[in-house]
Design a protein around this motif. Structure first.
Motif, mmCIF file in Angstrom:
data_model
loop_
_atom_site.group_PDB
_atom_site.id
_atom_site.type_symbol
_atom_site.label_atom_id
_atom_site.label_comp_id
_atom_site.label_asym_id
_atom_site.label_seq_id
_atom_site.Cartn_x
_atom_site.Cartn_y
_atom_site.Cartn_z
ATOM 1 N N GLU A 44 0.813 -1.214 0.000
ATOM 2 C CA GLU A 44 0.000 0.000 0.000
ATOM 3 C C GLU A 44 0.849 1.268 0.000
ATOM 4 O OE1 GLU A 44 -3.066 0.013 2.929
ATOM 5 O OE2 GLU A 44 -3.853 -1.919 2.295
ATOM 6 N N LEU A 45 1.923 1.257 -0.774
ATOM 7 C CA LEU A 45 2.797 2.427 -0.852
ATOM 8 C C LEU A 45 2.048 3.646 -1.375
ATOM 9 C CD1 LEU A 45 5.570 3.722 -0.591
ATOM 10 C CD2 LEU A 45 6.073 2.935 -2.899
ATOM 11 N N MET A 46 1.114 3.439 -2.294
ATOM 12 C CA MET A 46 0.346 4.538 -2.871
ATOM 13 C C MET A 46 -0.351 5.342 -1.770
ATOM 14 S SD MET A 46 -2.762 4.451 -5.678
ATOM 15 C CE MET A 46 -3.695 3.267 -4.770
ATOM 16 N N LYS A 47 -0.985 4.668 -0.849
ATOM 17 C CA LYS A 47 -1.711 5.342 0.227
ATOM 18 C C LYS A 47 -0.731 6.122 1.119
ATOM 19 C CE LYS A 47 -4.976 4.350 3.934
ATOM 20 N NZ LYS A 47 -5.699 3.289 4.655
ATOM 21 N N PHE A 48 0.391 5.509 1.461
ATOM 22 C CA PHE A 48 1.402 6.161 2.288
ATOM 23 C C PHE A 48 1.927 7.417 1.582
ATOM 24 C CE2 PHE A 48 5.609 6.986 3.905
ATOM 25 C CZ PHE A 48 5.450 6.834 5.272
ATOM 26 N N PHE A 49 2.293 7.274 0.316
ATOM 27 C CA PHE A 49 2.816 8.391 -0.458
ATOM 28 C C PHE A 49 1.804 9.539 -0.502
ATOM 29 C CE2 PHE A 49 3.422 10.714 -4.429
ATOM 30 C CZ PHE A 49 4.773 11.032 -4.370
ATOM 31 N N PRO B 159 1.458 15.918 0.664
ATOM 32 C CA PRO B 159 1.229 17.191 1.361
ATOM 33 C C PRO B 159 2.527 17.963 1.636
ATOM 34 C CG PRO B 159 0.005 15.430 2.425
ATOM 35 C CD PRO B 159 0.909 14.787 1.422
ATOM 36 N N THR B 160 3.616 17.264 1.847
ATOM 37 C CA THR B 160 4.886 17.927 2.131
ATOM 38 C C THR B 160 5.389 18.710 0.933
ATOM 39 O OG1 THR B 160 5.483 16.211 3.727
ATOM 40 C CG2 THR B 160 7.277 17.562 2.860
ATOM 41 N N TYR B 161 5.310 18.108 -0.245
ATOM 42 C CA TYR B 161 5.864 18.733 -1.448
ATOM 43 C C TYR B 161 4.809 19.349 -2.356
ATOM 44 C CZ TYR B 161 10.078 16.318 -0.022
ATOM 45 O OH TYR B 161 11.157 15.881 0.691
ATOM 46 N N ASP B 162 3.556 19.232 -1.991
ATOM 47 C CA ASP B 162 2.463 19.768 -2.800
ATOM 48 C C ASP B 162 2.623 19.345 -4.265
ATOM 49 O OD1 ASP B 162 0.092 21.178 -3.237
ATOM 50 O OD2 ASP B 162 1.152 23.032 -3.700
ATOM 51 N N CYS B 163 2.820 18.033 -4.425
ATOM 52 C CA CYS B 163 3.037 17.478 -5.760
ATOM 53 C C CYS B 163 1.816 16.656 -6.173
ATOM 54 C CB CYS B 163 4.283 16.591 -5.770
ATOM 55 S SG CYS B 163 4.209 15.219 -4.590
ATOM 56 N N TYR C 276 0.071 9.888 -6.275
ATOM 57 C CA TYR C 276 0.724 8.685 -6.782
ATOM 58 C C TYR C 276 0.204 8.274 -8.155
ATOM 59 C CZ TYR C 276 2.732 3.965 -6.379
ATOM 60 O OH TYR C 276 3.459 2.821 -6.568
ATOM 61 N N GLU C 277 -1.061 8.497 -8.389
ATOM 62 C CA GLU C 277 -1.682 8.056 -9.633
ATOM 63 C C GLU C 277 -1.282 8.897 -10.846
ATOM 64 O OE1 GLU C 277 -3.477 8.771 -6.834
ATOM 65 O OE2 GLU C 277 -4.169 6.812 -6.201
ATOM 66 N N VAL C 278 -0.834 10.134 -10.645
ATOM 67 C CA VAL C 278 -0.596 11.024 -11.781
ATOM 68 C C VAL C 278 0.874 11.337 -12.052
ATOM 69 C CG1 VAL C 278 -2.870 12.088 -11.599
ATOM 70 C CG2 VAL C 278 -0.905 13.159 -10.460
ATOM 71 N N ILE C 279 1.796 10.948 -11.167
ATOM 72 C CA ILE C 279 3.204 11.194 -11.455
ATOM 73 C C ILE C 279 3.911 9.865 -11.695
ATOM 74 C CG2 ILE C 279 3.232 13.362 -10.195
ATOM 75 C CD1 ILE C 279 4.701 12.028 -7.953
#
Length: 124
Positions: free
Chosen positions: A19-24, A30-34, A37-40
């Protein structure tokens, strides 16, 4: 303490469960305002996660709009004052209001605002 140290157990669990996607999405985005997971692309996910893991852990600010009435908080008016136990009443115009006298909504008839407030940890 680095993020990798703070979240070590959770990271191991995430790696085992896949479940890395959920963690990321919950921590790195939120930290990098990027983008999430699904779009980068995977390279950016790996790089941003590696950077995030090596940053110093910072306790997140409280979203007072999500704090429940009567939750235990600590309050004070000055930096040099002791923290006082209180029960959350509401948040308005940047001020945290707590029920007077350490009482709860069940027993208090008034409330007051404080300059400084934080959520109380169970041991506090």
């Amino acid at each position: 303490m680095k993020n990798r140290e703070k979240y070590k157990n959770e990271l191991v669990k995430v790696c085992k469960s896949g479940e890395l996607m959920k963690f990321f999405n919950n921590y790195v985005v939120p930290t990098y305002d990027c983008g999430n997971y699904e779009v980068i692309n995977a390279e950016k996910v790996a790089l941003l996660t590696a950077l995030w893991l090596d940053e110093e852990y910072q306790k997140p600010e409280v979203d007072w709009s999500k704090v429940e009435n009567d939750d235990l908080i600590l309050v004070r008016d000055g930096d040099d004052e002791e923290w006082n136990r209180a029960h959350f009443a509401y948040y308005k115009n940047g001020k945290v209001y707590a029920w007077s006298g350490g009482k709860t909504s069940w027993t208090a008839s008034s409330y007051m605002h404080w300059e400084y407030a934080k959520l109380a940890e169970p041991q506090e």
